[in-house]
Design an enzyme around this catalytic site. Sequence first.
Site, PDB file in Angstrom:
ATOM      1  N   ASP A   1     -10.867   3.347   4.230  1.00  0.00           N
ATOM      2  CA  ASP A   1     -11.307   1.943   4.166  1.00  0.00           C
ATOM      3  C   ASP A   1     -12.835   1.853   4.108  1.00  0.00           C
ATOM      4  O   ASP A   1     -13.381   0.818   3.744  1.00  0.00           O
ATOM      5  CB  ASP A   1     -10.849   1.202   5.435  1.00  0.00           C
TER       6      ASP A   1
ATOM      7  N   LYS B   1       0.840  -1.207   0.000  1.00  0.00           N
ATOM      8  CA  LYS B   1       0.000   0.000   0.000  1.00  0.00           C
ATOM      9  C   LYS B   1       0.876   1.258   0.000  1.00  0.00           C
ATOM     10  O   LYS B   1       0.635   2.203  -0.751  1.00  0.00           O
ATOM     11  CB  LYS B   1      -0.935  -0.004   1.228  1.00  0.00           C
TER      12      LYS B   1
ATOM     13  N   GLN C   1      -4.483  -1.397   9.635  1.00  0.00           N
ATOM     14  CA  GLN C   1      -4.524  -2.724   9.023  1.00  0.00           C
ATOM     15  C   GLN C   1      -5.152  -3.736   9.985  1.00  0.00           C
ATOM     16  O   GLN C   1      -4.797  -3.802  11.163  1.00  0.00           O
ATOM     17  CB  GLN C   1      -3.092  -3.157   8.631  1.00  0.00           C
TER      18      GLN C   1
HETATM   19  N1  GUN Z   1      -7.222  -6.564   6.207  1.00  0.00           N
HETATM   20  C1  GUN Z   1      -7.639  -7.280   5.134  1.00  0.00           C
HETATM   21  N2  GUN Z   1      -8.213  -6.477   4.217  1.00  0.00           N
HETATM   22  C2  GUN Z   1      -8.161  -5.222   4.723  1.00  0.00           C
HETATM   23  C3  GUN Z   1      -8.594  -3.959   4.225  1.00  0.00           C
HETATM   24  O1  GUN Z   1      -9.161  -3.812   3.137  1.00  0.00           O
HETATM   25  N3  GUN Z   1      -8.340  -2.892   5.051  1.00  0.00           N
HETATM   26  C4  GUN Z   1      -7.735  -3.032   6.273  1.00  0.00           C
HETATM   27  N4  GUN Z   1      -7.560  -1.939   6.991  1.00  0.00           N
HETATM   28  N5  GUN Z   1      -7.325  -4.192   6.746  1.00  0.00           N
HETATM   29  C5  GUN Z   1      -7.540  -5.280   5.966  1.00  0.00           C
END
Ligand code: GUN
Length: 287
Positions: free
Chosen positions: A120, A53, A97
């Site tokens: 998100d 990311k 995350q």
């Molecule tokens: N863990 C797995 N997928 C995601 C996501 O799309 N966002 C976040 N913050 N954590 C994740």
Amino acid sequence: MTARIIDGNALSAEVRGQLAERAAALKTKGITPCLAVILVGEDPASAVYVRNKVAACEKAGMRSLRDVYAPDVDPAVVFARIAELNADPTVHGILVQLPLPKHFDSEAVLEAISPEKDVDGFHAENVGALMQGNPRFIPCTPYGVMKMLESANVPLKGAEVVIVGRSNIVGKPMAMLLLAQSCTVTICHSQSRDLAFHTKRADILVAAVGRAKMITGDMIKPGATVIDVGINRTPEGKLCGDVDFETAKEVAGAITPVPGGVGPMTITMLLANTLEAAERTQMRCAK
Ligand code: GUN
């Protein structure tokens, strides 16, 4: 018949090119879109996602911040950092995350993020807005899937959609987005009786359970579009999806591969949401 491949890498490259142009335009107005990512713990998969990311931000001409905490960190430290990022006008998106370690109240953490920076789309306010058909930030994975369906010209109106998996991150928001496009949506989960009965009816089948190759060709309607959200590893350590690609591609009309399918689109839509957040601050300043 072998299915058409819906190429997430190619679509990502195209969309990221457009995003980089928008980011550059925003920079000329003195705003550099910035995403702050918080990682708690040492889960290797989460560490890879966060690295990807951050790298994608840099490549698209956006700024990123990364805070990494030990698995036993006091949650108060993370809440304090979120408050700081909420108050920082140079930060446009904040992402924590998931999953978080067990001693964290994950819901409280997500609620602590300012809804205007919740790229998100997991804050209750943003979940509610999506549910009401008026989304402000669309969760990145389902957002990416919608882009893939659009680019592949998959008809949505009246389509029978079956989603396998009921998570807050994928299954539930995916259902809301497809419902908004007038699909008939069924959500299946671990307690569903006769899963294959449902999946075989699907014009569009979305697999989002996190179990390697659990959807096999005999569970798919001939000609269906199959979207594989899973990222798993085989016992030999190879990446694979929730769909058994080899048997599925002989039955499906179109299919997303793993890797190179939904995964890159998730990160692309995170960049899109961050840019959107930054553009909204510029619009607020211009008013
Ligand atoms: N863990 C797995 N997928 C995601 C996501 O799309 N966002 C976040 N913050 N954590 C994740």
